[in-house]
Design an enzyme around this catalytic site. Sequence first.
Site, PDB file in Angstrom:
ATOM      1  N   GLU A 193      75.112  59.562  19.495  1.00  0.00           N
ATOM      2  CA  GLU A 193      75.838  58.985  20.620  1.00  0.00           C
ATOM      3  C   GLU A 193      77.265  59.525  20.552  1.00  0.00           C
ATOM      4  O   GLU A 193      78.067  59.074  19.731  1.00  0.00           O
ATOM      5  CB  GLU A 193      75.825  57.455  20.536  1.00  0.00           C
ATOM      6  CG  GLU A 193      74.439  56.839  20.670  1.00  0.00           C
ATOM      7  CD  GLU A 193      73.832  57.035  22.043  1.00  0.00           C
ATOM      8  OE1 GLU A 193      74.590  57.344  22.987  1.00  0.00           O
ATOM      9  OE2 GLU A 193      72.604  56.877  22.184  1.00  0.00           O
TER      10      GLU A 193
ATOM     11  N   CYS B 227      84.143  55.251  24.978  1.00  0.00           N
ATOM     12  CA  CYS B 227      83.453  56.545  25.139  1.00  0.00           C
ATOM     13  C   CYS B 227      83.008  56.790  26.569  1.00  0.00           C
ATOM     14  O   CYS B 227      82.859  57.937  26.982  1.00  0.00           O
ATOM     15  CB  CYS B 227      82.271  56.643  24.180  1.00  0.00           C
ATOM     16  SG  CYS B 227      81.010  55.370  24.429  1.00  0.00           S
TER      17      CYS B 227
END
Length: 454
Positions: free
Chosen positions: A208, A242
Amino acid sequence: MDCIETILKKQKTFFESGKTKGLQFRLESLAKLKKNIIDNEKDIMDALKKDLGKSNFESYSTEIGIVLNEISFIEKNLKSWATPKKVKTPITNFKASSHIYPEPYGNTLIISPWNYPFQLSIVPLIGSIAAGNTSVIKPSSTSFYTSRIIEKILNENFNSSYIHVITGERGKKLLDKKFDYIFYTGSVPIGKIVMKKASKYLTPITLELGGKSPCIVDTEGDLKLFAKRIVWGKFLNSGQTCVAPDYLLVHKNIKNEMINYIINYIKKFYGENPENNEEYTRIINEKQFNRLISLLDIKKIIYGGDYNKDSLYISPTLMNNVTWEDSIMGEEIFGPILPILEYEELDEVVKMINSHSKPLALYFFSNNKNKIEKIINEIPFGGGCINDTVMHLSSPYLPFGGVGTSGMGAYHGKKSFDTFTHYKSILKRSNLVDPNFRYPPYSDKINTVKKILK
């Protein structure tokens, strides 16, 4: 304190005992985890405040609450997910039945980052527990206080042969050990290292990562509402998200109007001086602070640009007339600075975004259905929202993950269970019937095969 080798050996032995595979054991483990999170809620919030200056509202809504909701969702569905499924069998396997058995990988390693240090440590762990694995968790040393509370909650309430947190210098050695699955959340450069280390044992991984997530604003729609949602998503956690909008692509005809709305909402959310606002998050450390300050171009700042190194404060900042040649467009910003670019045609936007790495998230604001479909169908990205930001991350029904350099694999909800599960395919053959056409000598049996396989 056990050494890493001892912990891994104990976890391997415990996994092989088969206890982690029991549905009741998994559900009890999830319930215990939930209870201990609730019992330690104040300490978790205090730790997040010390690490990032997060308000209690942000700490609960973006970290603790997300985790508790994930546990509740998985508790409700786990029995169904963990049950072997019977599927159709083709005529070529007459007479037989086909089944898919979900089984855990074994011993998993979870490495988490500092920006949402509690959520991004625990949500992958929930998936690992649900699938029936044992787990080692390596939280970020940068978010020191949150890592300590994670260590306390897990190591004091779970046996190290099942779940164990490793912090500090010892954690650096973990990637050299053999695991059955590795789940990493963090930067692209470290993601490459994780992938290289995993290749030694051909260990399956989820990465990720991140990237520059575009936020596109079309002329058609409620610009005031659009600005409100963009400001929230960008400056949540002081931009250290993010999936935060990394840069704004605004149609030239409404750019000035949009900028005015954005400034108004920054003031409405955080006041004229956000440094005095206790609900405005701080930058995690001096290293990140210095990196962000180096990206500022005073000639292009149209709002904000204030900072205080002593308090690790950077104000919500807008930079206008930015181009891809500017240094701020050369990397993921991961902070409260929003570069603004303009466009005239949507084809120009598609070409621009597709000429760079595939983003983790994309946000498109428009009421035009044809334009919406164009963006969704012509630009590859991990996931995103139409007429909102960040909120796709909160749904347990939507898999979350990147594509290309923004990551591989996904999790959340059912996908968390899937990620930490190997699906074993089983064909159960009857001994009552045994068609002869597949056995030698073949002679003219090919004609039979052609009738079946076509």
